[in-house]
Each structure stands twice: as structure tokens, then as C-alpha cells.
Design an enzyme around this catalytic site. Structure first.
Site, PDB file in Angstrom:
ATOM      1  N   ARG A  66      36.487  53.233  32.042  1.00  0.00           N
ATOM      2  CA  ARG A  66      35.778  52.424  32.851  1.00  0.00           C
ATOM      3  C   ARG A  66      34.243  52.999  32.977  1.00  0.00           C
ATOM      4  NH1 ARG A  66      37.612  50.286  38.215  1.00  0.00           N
ATOM      5  NH2 ARG A  66      36.132  48.771  37.667  1.00  0.00           N
ATOM      6  N   GLN A  98      31.145  46.080  46.742  1.00  0.00           N
ATOM      7  CA  GLN A  98      32.284  46.754  46.719  1.00  0.00           C
ATOM      8  C   GLN A  98      32.438  46.983  45.229  1.00  0.00           C
ATOM      9  OE1 GLN A  98      35.250  43.043  48.126  1.00  0.00           O
ATOM     10  NE2 GLN A  98      33.233  42.577  47.834  1.00  0.00           N
ATOM     11  N   VAL A 100      31.905  49.742  42.188  1.00  0.00           N
ATOM     12  CA  VAL A 100      32.046  50.946  41.872  1.00  0.00           C
ATOM     13  C   VAL A 100      30.788  51.322  40.748  1.00  0.00           C
ATOM     14  CG1 VAL A 100      34.141  51.483  42.982  1.00  0.00           C
ATOM     15  CG2 VAL A 100      33.851  51.155  40.272  1.00  0.00           C
ATOM     16  N   HIS A 116      33.482  50.858  48.138  1.00  0.00           N
ATOM     17  CA  HIS A 116      34.899  51.219  47.435  1.00  0.00           C
ATOM     18  C   HIS A 116      34.411  52.631  46.472  1.00  0.00           C
ATOM     19  CE1 HIS A 116      36.645  47.163  47.934  1.00  0.00           C
ATOM     20  NE2 HIS A 116      36.782  47.837  49.009  1.00  0.00           N
ATOM     21  N   CYS A 124      36.508  66.748  44.460  1.00  0.00           N
ATOM     22  CA  CYS A 124      37.729  67.715  44.343  1.00  0.00           C
ATOM     23  C   CYS A 124      38.362  67.687  45.699  1.00  0.00           C
ATOM     24  CB  CYS A 124      36.998  69.236  44.084  1.00  0.00           C
ATOM     25  SG  CYS A 124      38.322  70.281  44.349  1.00  0.00           S
ATOM     26  N   CYS A 127      38.300  71.405  47.553  1.00  0.00           N
ATOM     27  CA  CYS A 127      37.030  72.045  48.236  1.00  0.00           C
ATOM     28  C   CYS A 127      36.359  70.882  48.681  1.00  0.00           C
ATOM     29  CB  CYS A 127      36.123  72.792  47.225  1.00  0.00           C
ATOM     30  SG  CYS A 127      35.181  71.877  46.093  1.00  0.00           S
ATOM     31  N   GLY A 183      29.520  36.799  44.374  1.00  0.00           N
ATOM     32  CA  GLY A 183      30.515  37.100  43.463  1.00  0.00           C
ATOM     33  C   GLY A 183      31.792  38.161  43.890  1.00  0.00           C
ATOM     34  N   THR A 184      32.314  37.602  45.144  1.00  0.00           N
ATOM     35  CA  THR A 184      33.479  38.097  45.677  1.00  0.00           C
ATOM     36  C   THR A 184      34.595  37.241  45.700  1.00  0.00           C
ATOM     37  OG1 THR A 184      34.516  39.770  47.086  1.00  0.00           O
ATOM     38  CG2 THR A 184      32.438  38.665  47.733  1.00  0.00           C
ATOM     39  N   SER A 185      35.698  37.373  45.472  1.00  0.00           N
ATOM     40  CA  SER A 185      36.871  36.533  45.918  1.00  0.00           C
ATOM     41  C   SER A 185      37.289  36.341  47.313  1.00  0.00           C
ATOM     42  CB  SER A 185      37.895  36.867  45.025  1.00  0.00           C
ATOM     43  OG  SER A 185      38.499  37.923  45.123  1.00  0.00           O
TER      44      SER A 185
HETATM   45  P1  OAD Z   1      37.510  39.668  42.022  1.00  0.00           P
HETATM   46  O1  OAD Z   1      37.636  39.990  40.547  1.00  0.00           O
HETATM   47  O2  OAD Z   1      38.373  39.537  42.960  1.00  0.00           O
HETATM   48  O3  OAD Z   1      36.536  38.199  42.364  1.00  0.00           O
HETATM   49  C1  OAD Z   1      35.420  38.084  41.315  1.00  0.00           C
HETATM   50  C2  OAD Z   1      34.768  37.080  41.964  1.00  0.00           C
HETATM   51  O4  OAD Z   1      33.417  36.834  41.110  1.00  0.00           O
HETATM   52  C3  OAD Z   1      35.307  35.592  41.833  1.00  0.00           C
HETATM   53  O5  OAD Z   1      35.441  35.022  43.021  1.00  0.00           O
HETATM   54  C4  OAD Z   1      34.875  34.634  40.730  1.00  0.00           C
HETATM   55  O6  OAD Z   1      34.834  33.458  41.014  1.00  0.00           O
HETATM   56  C5  OAD Z   1      33.309  35.359  40.842  1.00  0.00           C
HETATM   57  N1  OAD Z   1      32.633  35.351  39.776  1.00  0.00           N
HETATM   58  C6  OAD Z   1      33.155  35.647  38.326  1.00  0.00           C
HETATM   59  N2  OAD Z   1      32.231  35.490  37.565  1.00  0.00           N
HETATM   60  C7  OAD Z   1      31.108  35.346  38.110  1.00  0.00           C
HETATM   61  C8  OAD Z   1      29.588  35.002  37.928  1.00  0.00           C
HETATM   62  N3  OAD Z   1      29.178  35.290  36.477  1.00  0.00           N
HETATM   63  N4  OAD Z   1      28.719  34.660  38.719  1.00  0.00           N
HETATM   64  C9  OAD Z   1      29.199  34.608  39.923  1.00  0.00           C
HETATM   65  N5  OAD Z   1      30.436  34.652  40.559  1.00  0.00           N
HETATM   66  C10 OAD Z   1      31.259  35.102  39.412  1.00  0.00           C
HETATM   67  O7  OAD Z   1      36.548  40.937  42.650  1.00  0.00           O
HETATM   68  P2  OAD Z   1      36.067  41.305  44.005  1.00  0.00           P
HETATM   69  O8  OAD Z   1      36.000  40.207  44.911  1.00  0.00           O
HETATM   70  O9  OAD Z   1      34.737  42.133  43.926  1.00  0.00           O
HETATM   71  O10 OAD Z   1      38.866  47.134  44.924  1.00  0.00           O
HETATM   72  O11 OAD Z   1      37.304  42.237  44.280  1.00  0.00           O
HETATM   73  C11 OAD Z   1      37.353  42.974  45.505  1.00  0.00           C
HETATM   74  C12 OAD Z   1      38.139  44.394  45.430  1.00  0.00           C
HETATM   75  O12 OAD Z   1      39.286  44.057  44.738  1.00  0.00           O
HETATM   76  C13 OAD Z   1      37.231  45.119  44.368  1.00  0.00           C
HETATM   77  O13 OAD Z   1      36.480  46.058  44.807  1.00  0.00           O
HETATM   78  C14 OAD Z   1      38.409  46.172  43.762  1.00  0.00           C
HETATM   79  C15 OAD Z   1      39.393  45.141  43.485  1.00  0.00           C
HETATM   80  O14 OAD Z   1      40.986  45.339  43.464  1.00  0.00           O
HETATM   81  C16 OAD Z   1      39.411  47.962  44.595  1.00  0.00           C
HETATM   82  O15 OAD Z   1      39.657  48.427  43.436  1.00  0.00           O
HETATM   83  C17 OAD Z   1      39.840  48.898  45.800  1.00  0.00           C
END
Ligand code: OAD
Length: 241
Positions: A66, A98, A100, A116, A124, A127, A183-185
Site C-alpha cells: 500500500r 480516516q 492513512v 487512523h 517501534c 522504544c 466519501g465515508t460509508s
Molecule cells: P469505505 O470503503 O467504507 O467507504 C467509502 C465510501 O466512499 C462509500 O460511502 C462510497 O460510496 C464512497 N465513495 C466511493 N468512491 C467515491 C467517489 N469517487 N466520490 C465520493 N465518494 C465515493 O471507506 P471509509 O468509510 O473511509 O479503517 O472506511 C472507514 C474505515 O474502514 C477506514 O479508515 C479503514 C476501514 O476499515 C481501518 O483500517 C482501521
């Protein structure tokens, strides 16, 4: 019930929560969309402390890959627009992500909180030192500070671990008068619950997404479409006042 918002335009404090969707058009796959990361990898194997203890080689390989992919991509118009907003807006703009990746920083945003963690950092566990890393890490790579092998791990938050900087984020949520999730689910907590905190403290809440998130009913306003188009449009409106 009539809701009384504390905001009076122009907003004084804007808090923007971003998720994987904002970086999708840069070429970084999201987690839960079709073809997403969690369809290809088992979350329990690569994103939990238990998975890391069981197979550190696999987990390092996942993050090495990644990291390598991140170095090949660039911020898209959505990241760039948020940086423009921070620079040109009369009020305060804070990005809580959220993600990285470092695409907000590369776009020019200065106030960014990574809850996140960060892919280009390694920690590490022997340390406690956190350092920048753009290359590969293996289970026996020695720590550049203490010199001991076996303690390095990605500086990211795994499932079952507490996200970073939450105190600062909740303080900002209580004070913001505009909350925007991009852009978060809305499935991973605590971030999925931020809208509720902001809304209860009187902020106006806007969702920008491809399609309604799990927590969509908690937002006052919805703008659906690709982030690279919708975010610059929204930023233009904000800057025009
Ligand atoms: P998700 O993969 O769960 O959701 C992505 C969101 O982005 C969805 O609601 C899509 O509809 C939307 N999306 C996709 N393409 C898009 C675009 N071009 N424009 C606008 N929206 C778009 O990702 P996160 O919600 O970020 O955590 O996931 C949250 C956390 O779950 C992450 O930080 C990660 C993951 O597991 C860890 O790894 C701890």
C-alpha cells in the site's frame, strides 16, 4: 421539534471528515465498495493486532504494498479544493481524516488530523519512536533508533485499537458550526458517530458521497456524485459566500 442551529453564515468553524471515497479517484481503492480492499484481504488477518501477532510477515507485506502504491498516486481535485478552502475561507477549516494516505497534505492542507494513523510512518513497539518510512519494512528490520529488531509496526490504527487524537477531535466537533463528511460509508466507529456529536451541538451537517452512507439520515443536506466534482463545486459556493 424545531432545531436551532448555532451557525450564522459565514461559518466560523468547519470540520470536514474524510474517508476512502475522497482518495478513490486518485487511484486508491476504497474498503467496502465492490472490488474494495476488504473483498481482497481478510480484515482480521491484516488489520487487527491479533492478525499481526499471528503473521507479521503478511501484515508488513500488505502495508509495504500500500505504501508503494501511495507513492505512485497524486491528490485529486477534491483534495486540492479542500486545501483552497482552508487557504481562502474567512473561518477555520479543520480536516479530520480516516485515511492513512498523505494526499491532503500533498494538496496543501495544513490542519489535518489522522485518526487512523499514517501509512508513511512506522512505530517501534520496543522504544515507542515513530518515524517516517517510504520503503519496505520486514518483521526483523531493526529500529533506526534503538537498533533492536522485531518491534516495528505500521503507525496505523487497527480494529480493536483506539483511534488517535480523539480528545482534540471531540473538542473540535463540539465547537464546529458546519460538519461535512466526504466519501465515508459511515460504518466504522467512532468516526461514524461524529455527525451525531456535531449535530447535537448545533452544527449544520452535510454529506458528500457517491451514494447514501449508513448514517445518511443524520445529515441535514446531501450532495451525491464523485468527490472530484462535488467537492470543488461545494468549495466554490463556500468561497463565493
Ligand atoms: P469505505 O470503503 O467504507 O467507504 C467509502 C465510501 O466512499 C462509500 O460511502 C462510497 O460510496 C464512497 N465513495 C466511493 N468512491 C467515491 C467517489 N469517487 N466520490 C465520493 N465518494 C465515493 O471507506 P471509509 O468509510 O473511509 O479503517 O472506511 C472507514 C474505515 O474502514 C477506514 O479508515 C479503514 C476501514 O476499515 C481501518 O483500517 C482501521
Amino acid at each position: 421539534m424545531v432545531l436551532k442551529y448555532k451557525f450564522v453564515k459565514p461559518y466560523q468553524k468547519i470540520l470536514i471528515l474524510t474517508g476512502a471515497g475522497i482518495s478513490a479517484e486518485s487511484g486508491i481503492p476504497t474498503f467496502r465498495d465492490p472490488g474494495g480492499v476488504w473483498e481482497k484481504y481478510d480484515l482480521n488477518e491484516v488489520a487487527t493486532p491479533e492478525g499481526f501477532h499471528k503473521n507479521p510477515k503478511l501484515v508488513h507485506e500488505f502495508y509495504n504494498q500500500r505504501r508503494k502504491e501511495l507513492l505512485k498516486v497524486r491528490p485529486n481535485p477534491a483534495h486540492l479544493a479542500l486545501a483552497e478552502l482552508e487557504k481562502g475561507y474567512s473561518g477555520e477549516v479543520l480536516v479530520v481524516t480516516q485515511n492513512v494516505d498523505d494526499l491532503h497534505e500533498r494538496a496543501g492542507s495544513k490542519r489535518v488530523i489522522h485518526i487512523h494513523g499514517e501509512l508513511l510512518k512506522v512505530r517501534c513497539e520496543l522504544c515507542g519512536r515513530v518515524f517516517q518510512e517510504t520503503g519496505e519494512v520486514f518483521p526483523h528490520t531493526p529500529c533506526p533508533t534503538c537498533g533492536r529488531p522485531g518491534g516495528l509496526r505500521p503507525h496505523v490504527v487497527w480494529f480493536g485499537e483506539t483511534p488517535f487524537h480523539l480528545e482534540e477531535v471531540y473538542e473540535a466537533l463540539l465547537q464546529c458550526d458546519l460538519f461535512v463528511a466526504i466519501g465515508t460509508s459511515g460504518t466504522v466507529y467512532p468516526a461514524a458517530g461524529f455527525v451525531e456529536v456535531a449535530r447535537r451541538s448545533g452544527a449544520y451537517c452535510v454529506e458528500i458521497n457517491l451514494k447514501p452512507a449508513e448514517n445518511a439520515p443524520l445529515f441535514h443536506e446531501h450532495r451525491y456524485g464523485p468527490a472530484s466534482q462535488v467537492v470543488p463545486e461545494w468549495v466554490r459556493e463556500m468561497l463565493e459566500g
